[in-house]
Design a protein around this motif. Structure first.
Motif, PDB file in Angstrom:
ATOM      1  N   LYS A  33     -15.861  -8.851  14.705  1.00  0.00           N
ATOM      2  CA  LYS A  33     -15.292  -9.196  13.859  1.00  0.00           C
ATOM      3  C   LYS A  33     -16.174 -10.461  13.228  1.00  0.00           C
ATOM      4  O   LYS A  33     -16.049 -10.710  11.895  1.00  0.00           O
ATOM      5  N   GLN A  34     -16.732 -11.202  14.022  1.00  0.00           N
ATOM      6  CA  GLN A  34     -17.444 -12.159  13.609  1.00  0.00           C
ATOM      7  C   GLN A  34     -19.163 -12.004  13.583  1.00  0.00           C
ATOM      8  O   GLN A  34     -19.789 -13.100  13.393  1.00  0.00           O
ATOM      9  N   GLY A  35     -19.376 -10.700  13.667  1.00  0.00           N
ATOM     10  CA  GLY A  35     -20.825 -10.792  13.335  1.00  0.00           C
ATOM     11  C   GLY A  35     -21.637 -10.647  14.994  1.00  0.00           C
ATOM     12  O   GLY A  35     -22.794 -10.604  14.783  1.00  0.00           O
ATOM     13  N   VAL A  36     -20.998 -10.825  15.819  1.00  0.00           N
ATOM     14  CA  VAL A  36     -21.413 -11.327  17.129  1.00  0.00           C
ATOM     15  C   VAL A  36     -21.525  -9.678  17.899  1.00  0.00           C
ATOM     16  O   VAL A  36     -20.365  -9.239  18.428  1.00  0.00           O
ATOM     17  N   GLU A  37     -22.666  -9.203  18.469  1.00  0.00           N
ATOM     18  CA  GLU A  37     -22.846  -7.759  19.155  1.00  0.00           C
ATOM     19  C   GLU A  37     -22.830  -8.226  20.619  1.00  0.00           C
ATOM     20  O   GLU A  37     -23.776  -9.204  21.128  1.00  0.00           O
ATOM     21  N   THR A  38     -21.959  -7.553  21.437  1.00  0.00           N
ATOM     22  CA  THR A  38     -22.261  -7.503  22.901  1.00  0.00           C
ATOM     23  C   THR A  38     -21.341  -6.294  23.339  1.00  0.00           C
ATOM     24  O   THR A  38     -20.715  -5.583  22.616  1.00  0.00           O
ATOM     25  N   SER A  39     -21.172  -6.127  24.577  1.00  0.00           N
ATOM     26  CA  SER A  39     -20.578  -4.944  24.993  1.00  0.00           C
ATOM     27  C   SER A  39     -20.167  -5.101  26.514  1.00  0.00           C
ATOM     28  O   SER A  39     -20.664  -5.923  27.396  1.00  0.00           O
ATOM     29  N   ASP A  40     -19.417  -4.204  26.980  1.00  0.00           N
ATOM     30  CA  ASP A  40     -18.795  -4.258  28.598  1.00  0.00           C
ATOM     31  C   ASP A  40     -20.231  -4.296  29.466  1.00  0.00           C
ATOM     32  O   ASP A  40     -20.074  -4.969  30.445  1.00  0.00           O
TER      33      ASP A  40
END
Length: 329
Positions: A33-40
């Motif tokens: 939602k803040q434009g930061v991409e990551t994943s499990d």
């Protein structure tokens, strides 16, 4: 008459995690939602972390420390008024001052009974706290110590920086140490090198009622990793040598729960099998000074750690600081 062979023996342990458990996927959704991409998958592959706990908006570090302390006091079966030394290891205190230890003393209802102070050695804080309390007890100055690691690191995380915000969580762990003729804390080794202060820091301060600098945690991950794996092996061997033991004598390695790769590297260097290392980083994340006592309490309460076992605790953190203790539980 002075006792010639005085030790600090662990009487009880306790821990506390805030109610809000945040999985990697939940954190990834928040960050998106803040434009930061990551994943499990990205987080687990690099750290071994699956989830962490965050304190509620109205929960302070001393609140977390209080529950952990109450559980340790209950496990030890002692009167809280017998505690004559309180040491809180934290980098996220309630206030600039007074110390979180003094606030905790009041919440426990302990009145004017010995010293209470904070230790600030970041992720090495609990190792520093144990060594300090042990020295006070061995000197005869104090008899019963409450040593806590407690943190609310979620308050200093920049949730636009995925290299740091995915790593840390909140929690508290506590131990009761008491003077005994039976062996307990056998040895400790502590070190620091301030020339590395810039690779892991929160470089802000209060001036004129406002924050100067940054109030967020900053970390050079590669530099921290390289330094950590080097110093942890050395300080562990130093503490073992002081205790006249070898890695083969250690029943449980309880390292600072920062990153599974650092932990596994240290175990390999000490030739300790993975099954003799207590691992909680997957569920707790990096709780800084709280990580070792949290892991210790988990392993005590699930029955893995038994009386007479030899424990090796070790931590490394901003400062740069590092330390280890060998304990006969």
């Amino acid at each position: 008459m002075a006792q010639t062979n005085l030790y600090s023996r662990v009487l009880g342990t306790g821990s506390y995690l805030p109610d809000e458990r945040v999985t990697n996927q939940e954190l990834a959704d928040r960050l998106a939602k803040q434009g930061v991409e990551t994943s499990d998958e990205w987080i687990v592959a690099r750290t071994g972390i699956h989830a962490r706990h965050f304190a509620a908006a109205n929960q302070t570090t001393s609140d977390l420390a209080l529950v952990a302390s109450q559980r340790a006091i209950e496990a030890a079966g002692i009167d809280p008024q017998s505690i004559d030394l309180i040491i809180v290891a934290t980098s996220t205190p309630d206030f600039v001052f007074p110390s979180t230890a003094c606030l905790l003393q009041n919440k426990l209802g302990i009145k004017n009974n010995g010293a209470a102070f904070d230790v600030q050695a970041v992720c090495s804080g609990f190792a520093y706290g144990i060594a300090t309390a042990d020295s006070f007890i061995r000197s005869g100055m104090n008899r019963t110590a409450l040593v806590i690691g407690a943190e609310t690191f979620s308050r200093i995380l920049d949730f636009k920086d995925r290299t740091t915000c995915v790593l840390f969580g909140d929690g508290a762990g506590a131990v009761i140490l008491q003077a005994s003729e039976e062996p307990g804390v056998l040895s400790s080794a502590l070190h620091a090198d301030g020339s590395h202060s810039d690779i892991l820091c929160t470089p802000g301060n209060v001036n004129g009622g406002v924050i100067e600098g940054s109030a967020f945690l900053h970390m050079d991950g590669q530099a921290v990793f390289k330094l950590a794996v080097n110093v942890l092996e050395k300080v562990a061997l130093e503490a073992l040598d002081k205790a006249r033991l070898t890695p083969d004598d250690i029943d449980w390695l309880i390292p600072h729960q920062a990153n599974i790769r650092i932990m596994q590297s240290t175990a390999r260097k000490l030739h300790l099998p993975a099954e003799r290392m207590v691992v909680t980083v997957g569920e707790h994340g990096n709780t800084s000074a709280a990580s070792i006592p949290l892991a210790l309490d988990v392993a005590v309460r699930d029955g893995r750690i038994k009386r007479g076992d030899h424990l090796l605790i070790e931590g490394v953190g901003g400062g740069f600081t590092w330390g280890a203790s060998v304990i006969r539980y």
